[in-house]
Design an enzyme around this catalytic site. Sequence first.
Site, PDB file in Angstrom:
ATOM      1  N   THR A   1      -4.831  -9.204   8.534  1.00 55.44           N
ATOM      2  CA  THR A   1      -5.828  -8.373   9.030  1.00 55.44           C
ATOM      3  C   THR A   1      -7.387  -9.064   9.771  1.00 55.44           C
ATOM      4  O   THR A   1      -7.389 -10.312   8.914  1.00 55.44           O
ATOM      5  CB  THR A   1      -6.295  -7.392   8.019  1.00 55.44           C
ATOM      6  N   ASP A   2      -7.795  -8.560  10.618  1.00 51.94           N
ATOM      7  CA  ASP A   2      -9.092  -9.148  11.030  1.00 51.94           C
ATOM      8  C   ASP A   2     -10.127  -9.166   9.663  1.00 51.94           C
ATOM      9  O   ASP A   2     -11.269  -9.975  10.111  1.00 51.94           O
ATOM     10  CB  ASP A   2      -9.591  -8.572  12.258  1.00 51.94           C
ATOM     11  N   GLU A   3     -10.035  -8.428   8.798  1.00 50.54           N
ATOM     12  CA  GLU A   3     -10.991  -8.182   7.728  1.00 50.54           C
ATOM     13  C   GLU A   3     -11.063  -9.644   6.919  1.00 50.54           C
ATOM     14  O   GLU A   3     -12.023  -9.757   6.236  1.00 50.54           O
ATOM     15  CB  GLU A   3     -10.567  -7.196   6.884  1.00 50.54           C
TER      16      GLU A   3
ATOM     17  N   TYR B   1      -9.607  -6.245  -1.071  1.00 51.69           N
ATOM     18  CA  TYR B   1      -8.495  -5.996  -0.261  1.00 51.69           C
ATOM     19  C   TYR B   1      -8.400  -7.439   0.720  1.00 51.69           C
ATOM     20  O   TYR B   1      -7.495  -7.952   0.750  1.00 51.69           O
ATOM     21  CB  TYR B   1      -8.353  -4.856   0.717  1.00 51.69           C
TER      22      TYR B   1
ATOM     23  N   LYS C   1      -5.863 -10.557   1.210  1.00 53.97           N
ATOM     24  CA  LYS C   1      -5.211 -10.818   2.222  1.00 53.97           C
ATOM     25  C   LYS C   1      -5.313 -12.290   2.885  1.00 53.97           C
ATOM     26  O   LYS C   1      -4.370 -13.092   3.154  1.00 53.97           O
ATOM     27  CB  LYS C   1      -5.412  -9.991   3.276  1.00 53.97           C
TER      28      LYS C   1
HETATM   29  P1  NAD Z   1       0.941   0.866   4.168  1.00 51.13           P
HETATM   30  O1  NAD Z   1      -0.163   1.023   2.764  1.00 51.13           O
HETATM   31  O2  NAD Z   1       0.796   1.998   4.843  1.00 51.13           O
HETATM   32  O3  NAD Z   1       2.501   0.432   3.706  1.00 51.13           O
HETATM   33  C1  NAD Z   1       2.422  -0.625   2.949  1.00 51.13           C
HETATM   34  C2  NAD Z   1       3.967  -0.527   2.391  1.00 51.13           C
HETATM   35  O4  NAD Z   1       4.440  -1.669   1.472  1.00 51.13           O
HETATM   36  C3  NAD Z   1       4.225   0.613   1.861  1.00 51.13           C
HETATM   37  O5  NAD Z   1       5.657   1.232   2.222  1.00 51.13           O
HETATM   38  C4  NAD Z   1       4.636   0.309   0.359  1.00 51.13           C
HETATM   39  O6  NAD Z   1       5.516   0.980  -0.444  1.00 51.13           O
HETATM   40  C5  NAD Z   1       4.973  -1.225   0.365  1.00 51.13           C
HETATM   41  N1  NAD Z   1       4.818  -1.861  -0.856  1.00 51.13           N
HETATM   42  C6  NAD Z   1       3.385  -2.016  -1.484  1.00 51.13           C
HETATM   43  N2  NAD Z   1       3.729  -2.830  -2.593  1.00 51.13           N
HETATM   44  C7  NAD Z   1       5.063  -3.215  -2.519  1.00 51.13           C
HETATM   45  C8  NAD Z   1       5.722  -4.248  -3.162  1.00 51.13           C
HETATM   46  N3  NAD Z   1       5.192  -4.653  -4.469  1.00 51.13           N
HETATM   47  N4  NAD Z   1       6.968  -4.618  -2.939  1.00 51.13           N
HETATM   48  C9  NAD Z   1       7.706  -4.108  -1.803  1.00 51.13           C
HETATM   49  N5  NAD Z   1       7.000  -3.194  -1.112  1.00 51.13           N
HETATM   50  C10 NAD Z   1       5.694  -2.613  -1.472  1.00 51.13           C
HETATM   51  O7  NAD Z   1       0.126  -0.376   4.978  1.00 51.13           O
HETATM   52  P2  NAD Z   1       0.096  -0.560   6.434  1.00 51.13           P
HETATM   53  O8  NAD Z   1      -1.128   0.167   6.765  1.00 51.13           O
HETATM   54  O9  NAD Z   1       1.431  -0.290   6.955  1.00 51.13           O
HETATM   55  O10 NAD Z   1      -0.064  -2.166   6.506  1.00 51.13           O
HETATM   56  C11 NAD Z   1       1.030  -2.821   6.713  1.00 51.13           C
HETATM   57  C12 NAD Z   1       0.452  -4.564   6.644  1.00 51.13           C
HETATM   58  O11 NAD Z   1      -0.457  -4.420   7.770  1.00 51.13           O
HETATM   59  C13 NAD Z   1      -0.407  -4.825   5.340  1.00 51.13           C
HETATM   60  O12 NAD Z   1       0.063  -6.033   5.215  1.00 51.13           O
HETATM   61  C14 NAD Z   1      -1.942  -4.595   5.862  1.00 51.13           C
HETATM   62  O13 NAD Z   1      -2.661  -5.842   5.340  1.00 51.13           O
HETATM   63  C15 NAD Z   1      -1.581  -5.225   7.406  1.00 51.13           C
HETATM   64  N6  NAD Z   1      -2.579  -4.307   8.326  1.00 51.13           N
HETATM   65  C16 NAD Z   1      -2.987  -3.149   8.381  1.00 51.13           C
HETATM   66  C17 NAD Z   1      -3.767  -2.602   9.319  1.00 51.13           C
HETATM   67  C18 NAD Z   1      -4.317  -1.255   9.379  1.00 51.13           C
HETATM   68  O14 NAD Z   1      -5.004  -0.773  10.022  1.00 51.13           O
HETATM   69  N7  NAD Z   1      -3.449  -0.310   8.704  1.00 51.13           N
HETATM   70  C19 NAD Z   1      -4.582  -3.496  10.209  1.00 51.13           C
HETATM   71  C20 NAD Z   1      -4.237  -4.851  10.226  1.00 51.13           C
HETATM   72  C21 NAD Z   1      -3.318  -5.284   9.336  1.00 51.13           C
HETATM   73  P1  TYD Z   2     -10.391   2.730   6.906  1.00 54.44           P
HETATM   74  O1  TYD Z   2      -9.526   3.550   7.533  1.00 54.44           O
HETATM   75  O2  TYD Z   2     -10.342   2.720   5.388  1.00 54.44           O
HETATM   76  O3  TYD Z   2     -10.233   1.211   7.284  1.00 54.44           O
HETATM   77  P2  TYD Z   2     -10.895  -0.137   6.982  1.00 54.44           P
HETATM   78  O4  TYD Z   2     -11.792  -0.075   6.010  1.00 54.44           O
HETATM   79  O5  TYD Z   2      -9.621  -0.870   6.572  1.00 54.44           O
HETATM   80  O6  TYD Z   2     -11.501  -0.524   8.257  1.00 54.44           O
HETATM   81  O7  TYD Z   2     -11.715   2.906   7.327  1.00 54.44           O
HETATM   82  C1  TYD Z   2     -12.377   2.861   8.580  1.00 54.44           C
HETATM   83  C2  TYD Z   2     -14.009   3.028   8.737  1.00 54.44           C
HETATM   84  O8  TYD Z   2     -14.275   4.375   8.311  1.00 54.44           O
HETATM   85  C3  TYD Z   2     -14.550   2.125   7.710  1.00 54.44           C
HETATM   86  O9  TYD Z   2     -15.779   1.688   8.488  1.00 54.44           O
HETATM   87  C4  TYD Z   2     -14.940   3.066   6.463  1.00 54.44           C
HETATM   88  C5  TYD Z   2     -15.198   4.501   7.220  1.00 54.44           C
HETATM   89  N1  TYD Z   2     -14.401   5.669   6.634  1.00 54.44           N
HETATM   90  C6  TYD Z   2     -15.330   6.595   6.326  1.00 54.44           C
HETATM   91  O10 TYD Z   2     -16.541   6.691   7.006  1.00 54.44           O
HETATM   92  N2  TYD Z   2     -14.972   7.818   5.629  1.00 54.44           N
HETATM   93  C7  TYD Z   2     -13.702   7.755   4.995  1.00 54.44           C
HETATM   94  O11 TYD Z   2     -13.448   8.877   4.460  1.00 54.44           O
HETATM   95  C8  TYD Z   2     -12.714   6.754   5.353  1.00 54.44           C
HETATM   96  C9  TYD Z   2     -11.548   6.635   4.538  1.00 54.44           C
HETATM   97  C10 TYD Z   2     -13.277   5.724   5.815  1.00 54.44           C
END
Ligand code: NAD
Ligand code: TYD
Length: 357
Positions: free
Chosen positions: A137-139, A162, A166
């Site tokens: 992630t960019d985070e 988090y 990562k």
């Molecule tokens: P999510 O929380 O929707 O899904 C995570 C999945 O991992 C779930 O299906 C969960 O059951 C599985 N999981 C958790 N612990 C596990 C374990 N111990 N063994 C096997 N499976 C397990 O997450 P997401 O939003 O789909 O993100 C997926 C990946 O992308 C993550 O690594 C996250 O850090 C990264 N990412 C997410 C975003 C975003 O905007 N959501 C952006 C950049 C990167």
């Molecule tokens: P989120 O979807 O949790 O993603 P991330 O924190 O990984 O970027 O949040 C996106 C942005 O929205 C973040 O700045 C936090 C804000 N946010 C709210 O203002 N209210 C909410 O209820 C949530 C879940 C997030």
Amino acid sequence: MAELFTPASLLVTGGAGFIGSNFIHHFMAVRPHCRVVNLDLLTYAGNLENLKGVEGNPRYRFVKGDICDGALVARLLAEERIDAVVHFAAESHVDRSIEGPELFVRTNVLGTQILLEEARRHWQKGVEQFRFLQISTDEVYGSLGATGYFTEETPLATNSPYSASKAGADLLLRAYHETYGFPTLNTRCSNNYGPYHFPEKLIPLMISNIIGKKPLPVYGDGKNVRDWLHVRDHASAVERVLTQGAPGRVYNIGGNNEWQNIDIVNLVCDLLDSRLGRGAGENRSLITYVKDRLGHDRRYAIDAARIRTELEWEPSYTFEQGIAETIDWYLANREWTEKVTSGAYRDYYERMYGNRA
Ligand code: NAD
Ligand code: TYD
């Protein structure tokens, strides 16, 4: 561009989550000769509902299990003759990491190390071509001021449990490449949106609360900035990096699409006014400013020049199209939201927002 690597048998971890499931749908459609094994623990965030449509496909296998279970991982790698791992499995929600960092270290750091170790041993038994792609992630780069972008050279400077977990995983990945010559790839993507997004994250939470006429919790002043990319564009970028990326390299992924949170919330409100037959501005009256998130990163913005120039990847969705389609998907799939927001999720929601709304 010529492909450097063509996988035949792919292990996807976390493929029942938001991005993993979208990736599996995309990959199975565009790669008709590759087998996909999905290892997922089915935590609150993992839902097999997300995989309807691939379930019966003979090229697909689901295994419920933990990435921390080294014996299980070793068995799957051998019996499925895996030649690539795409590692999505993680605890992914910043607010939950603030409530309980330990699980994030276990899954995201230890889990990644166990996977890396088993995959390295499997590769060293003589798999000719292999790739291990860690989805990050960019985070991990921390927070930006009003200007500038994250490049792959930006130092890691994490601010939440988090993002720290990562970054820990990314550094282990780097160490496996430097130490053992293990063929790793690392992607770092900005915020995703799209179908199957768990409704604890900003966009699906707002859609779900607007539909239910519940308060829309905006943290702090609402002016934090995120860079939004459609999840299917993330999936196509991951496929591109897997097949054309240079081992050992990091690739940022982003859509050049920055929004302040409050502007996104207003946009979602307005798009839903007419769709729900409500008056103009009605949904905006649900907006409620709440206490800021601890350590809340101010701005994320990705410089995606490397993947664009070296791998010729481009996003295909405009935000206008993507957000409208996403809203329509949530309206057409209300029972999905009902199903995935289990009792456990409701308890979490109550703790987070119960006494603020
Ligand atoms: P999510 O929380 O929707 O899904 C995570 C999945 O991992 C779930 O299906 C969960 O059951 C599985 N999981 C958790 N612990 C596990 C374990 N111990 N063994 C096997 N499976 C397990 O997450 P997401 O939003 O789909 O993100 C997926 C990946 O992308 C993550 O690594 C996250 O850090 C990264 N990412 C997410 C975003 C975003 O905007 N959501 C952006 C950049 C990167
Ligand atoms: P989120 O979807 O949790 O993603 P991330 O924190 O990984 O970027 O949040 C996106 C942005 O929205 C973040 O700045 C936090 C804000 N946010 C709210 O203002 N209210 C909410 O209820 C949530 C879940 C997030």
